[in-house]
Design a protein around this motif. Structure first.
Motif, PDB file in Angstrom:
ATOM      1  N   ARG A 246       0.832  -1.211   0.000  1.00 10.07           N
ATOM      2  CA  ARG A 246       0.000   0.000   0.000  1.00 10.07           C
ATOM      3  C   ARG A 246       0.864   1.258   0.000  1.00 10.07           C
ATOM      4  O   ARG A 246       1.750   1.422   0.851  1.00 10.07           O
ATOM      5  N   ASP A 260      -3.395   0.051  -3.481  1.00  7.57           N
ATOM      6  CA  ASP A 260      -3.626  -0.905  -2.399  1.00  7.57           C
ATOM      7  C   ASP A 260      -3.737  -2.312  -2.983  1.00  7.57           C
ATOM      8  O   ASP A 260      -4.821  -2.774  -3.332  1.00  7.57           O
ATOM      9  N   ALA A 263      -5.808  -2.676  -6.384  1.00  9.36           N
ATOM     10  CA  ALA A 263      -6.725  -1.616  -6.813  1.00  9.36           C
ATOM     11  C   ALA A 263      -6.123  -0.249  -6.547  1.00  9.36           C
ATOM     12  O   ALA A 263      -5.151  -0.111  -5.790  1.00  9.36           O
ATOM     13  N   GLN A 265      -7.150   4.114  -6.039  1.00  8.64           N
ATOM     14  CA  GLN A 265      -8.102   5.215  -5.967  1.00  8.64           C
ATOM     15  C   GLN A 265      -7.351   6.506  -6.244  1.00  8.64           C
ATOM     16  O   GLN A 265      -6.233   6.713  -5.769  1.00  8.64           O
ATOM     17  N   TRP A 273     -13.318  11.333  -6.188  1.00  6.67           N
ATOM     18  CA  TRP A 273     -12.502  10.120  -6.202  1.00  6.67           C
ATOM     19  C   TRP A 273     -12.968   9.175  -7.303  1.00  6.67           C
ATOM     20  O   TRP A 273     -14.166   9.034  -7.555  1.00  6.67           O
ATOM     21  N   TYR A 275     -12.310   5.058  -8.395  1.00  5.90           N
ATOM     22  CA  TYR A 275     -11.774   3.793  -7.910  1.00  5.90           C
ATOM     23  C   TYR A 275     -11.634   2.847  -9.095  1.00  5.90           C
ATOM     24  O   TYR A 275     -12.611   2.599  -9.814  1.00  5.90           O
ATOM     25  N   TYR A 277      -9.402  -0.651 -11.140  1.00  5.02           N
ATOM     26  CA  TYR A 277      -8.576  -1.855 -11.060  1.00  5.02           C
ATOM     27  C   TYR A 277      -8.240  -2.294 -12.475  1.00  5.02           C
ATOM     28  O   TYR A 277      -8.953  -1.952 -13.430  1.00  5.02           O
ATOM     29  N   SER A 304     -16.035   1.755  -5.033  1.00  3.96           N
ATOM     30  CA  SER A 304     -15.221   2.074  -3.864  1.00  3.96           C
ATOM     31  C   SER A 304     -13.902   1.325  -3.994  1.00  3.96           C
ATOM     32  O   SER A 304     -13.748   0.440  -4.858  1.00  3.96           O
ATOM     33  N   LEU A 305     -12.955   1.645  -3.134  1.00  2.00           N
ATOM     34  CA  LEU A 305     -11.680   0.935  -3.179  1.00  2.00           C
ATOM     35  C   LEU A 305     -11.882  -0.533  -2.820  1.00  2.00           C
ATOM     36  O   LEU A 305     -11.306  -1.419  -3.460  1.00  2.00           O
ATOM     37  N   LYS A 309     -11.026  -3.795  -5.075  1.00  2.00           N
ATOM     38  CA  LYS A 309     -10.163  -4.882  -4.610  1.00  2.00           C
ATOM     39  C   LYS A 309     -10.888  -6.232  -4.691  1.00  2.00           C
ATOM     40  O   LYS A 309     -10.277  -7.253  -5.045  1.00  2.00           O
TER      41      LYS A 309
END
Length: 475
Positions: A246, A260, A263, A265, A273, A275, A277, A304-305, A309
């Protein structure tokens, strides 16, 4: 005159609050140290460049006083032997393109008319371009996660790179704190990159089977509304290397990008934001390739993050397992600050021209300060760097006091320090003001400038640990 007991003085000093000592003291640390943690300054890796170092043609260690924190060249080999790498593309790093003056680190670029350097281009062909001479420095203290590194710099108004980065001694793991080509050039040939900061990293397989991965998504070229070019602007930029998988990037005190594990952000130019991948790779082995779209790594968008993920099985740190270590950043890294003429920029004829390089100010990277922090347990640590005008409490560590001798007491001109583990001293008066600050690597502190009275001496080690003792000055 009323007598005051030593116990009363110590009790008073334990509640004493002191003022700022470094250029960054009133600037909050934007990153979160973690639950139950607080940030501890790593003194030896940090510098506010309030001293003088003149350009030298020799490889030279430098820093405040006798505390040598840097050397004026690219980082050494893992064995400690000099590294003969001259710089990427047409860059030739020169020791005499580095100086400290006016409260800044100065690293600049120049060119000798007619001098050229050849390098291998993207198609494997040999390319020759005008040689760009520039400076490079390396910190003598390595860092490893968890760690927060932040700097305040004035980005060059140049198509050359303003760089601060972390690199493992074996050149296989790299985290870029800032890589910015901030000037558009006189003909705007570099206009596309001038308003972007590259928030990136690299993982490598070194020759003979050389491979290099770095994020190639569009959002890695970070933009901010209202910024047409970064060149000439002062910016605070930092990386919170939280763990092996991270990374958090901060610009002007605001988190702007997170990698992270699988993924990403990113804070977009409008402040929202996004997000994402990886949309795919041809393989997650060493011969894999990114799936691209319009020249960039193709990314899918999530809500979202955590959503990103959950949907991703491709590492954003090391998707092709070049490191062969479960796709993680695991090694200590050197802190490097430099100016360079990148090979891909030079190949595309976006290097600074001879005429542009005649403007010294535009091609001089100014670093105001760089600070490094490690998270420590808050329960047994008194924070010496609470920011934003908050106070700092002085406490006395009795165990350390028994191991440390400071003499003579009372002192007149010089205080001797029995341990050479301490590199910096600060002296506070009974109002909590810093009245003296010196480097003490040689084990002595000149106190001849102090008036007669009682003071608190704070001694700091290179790793940031500190201890305090009462001293008495007589005249």
């Amino acid at each position: 005159m009323k007598k005051i007991s030593l116990l009363s003085i110590i009790m008073f000093l334990q509640l004493l609050f002191v003022n700022a000592q470094y250029d960054w003291d009133n600037i909050p640390i934007p990153a979160n140290a973690g639950s139950g943690k607080t940030w501890q300054l790593q003194v030896q890796a940090s510098d506010d460049f309030n001293y003088q170092f003149l350009p030298s043609t020799n490889v030279t260690d430098f820093g405040p006083g006798n505390n040598k924190k840097w050397y004026n060249k690219y980082h050494n080999l893992p064995s400690g032997a000099p590294n003969n790498f001259e710089g990427p593309g047409p860059t030739k790093w020169m020791q005499n393109h580095v100086a400290v003056s006016g409260g800044h680190l100065n690293i600049w670029a120049s060119r000798i008319p007619g001098a050229t350097k050849s390098f291998v281009g993207s198609s494997g062909n040999l390319i020759s371009r005008p040689e760009t001479r520039a400076g490079c420095i390396t910190n003598k203290t390595r860092v490893k996660f968890p760690v927060f590194v932040e700097a305040s710099i004035k980005v060059m108004n140049s198509s050359l790179a303003s760089d601060i980065w972390l690199l493992s001694p074996d050149d296989t793991q790299e985290i870029d704190i800032i890589e910015c080509y901030g000037g558009p050039g006189d003909d705007n040939r570099n206009g596309f990159f001038a308003n972007k900061i590259h928030l990136s990293h690299h993982v490598f397989i070194r020759p003979p089977n050389f491979k290099d991965y770095q994020p190639a998504d569009f959002n890695s070229w970070w933009q901010k509304n209202g910024v047409n070019q970064w060149g000439g602007r002062v910016v605070r930029i930092g990386v919170n290397w939280v763990s092996a998988t991270r990374l958090e990037y901060y610009v002007d005190g605001q988190m702007v990008r997170v990698l992270d594990d699988t993924a990403v952000q990113t804070r977009l130019a409008d402040g929202t934001w996004q997000y994402t991948y990886p949309a795919g790779v041809t393989s997650t082995g060493v011969n894999g390739q990114l799936v691209r779209e319009n020249g960039y790594q193709k990314m899918n968008i999530a809500t979202s993050l955590n959503d990103a993920k959950n949907k991703s099985n491709i590492s954003v740190i090391d998707p092709f397992n070049y490191l062969n270590n479960q796709r993680r950043f695991t090694k200590e890294m050197d802190i490097i600050i430099n100016v360079e003429d990148q090979s891909w920029q030079a190949e595309a004829n976006r290097s600074a021209t001879d005429k542009e390089l005649e403007n010294f100010e535009n091609n001089n990277l100014l670093v105001n300060w760089i600070r490094v922090y490690k998270p420590v347990n808050a329960s047994n640590f008194v924070n010496t760097e609470i920011s934003n005008n908050s106070a700092r409490t002085l406490t006395f560590n009795e165990e350390e006091k028994q191991e440390l001798a400071v003499f003579p007491i009372p002192a007149k001109d010089v205080v001797n320090i029995s341990s050479k583990d301490y590199v910096q001293a600060k002296v506070y008066n009974l109002q909590g003001l810093i009245v003296l600050r010196k480097d003490v690597a040689d084990g002595t502190l000149n106190v001849s400038s102090l008036e007669k009275g009682i003071y608190v001496l704070e001694l700091a080690k290179a790793n940031g640990e500190s201890t305090k003792q009462k001293i008495v000055i007589s005249k």
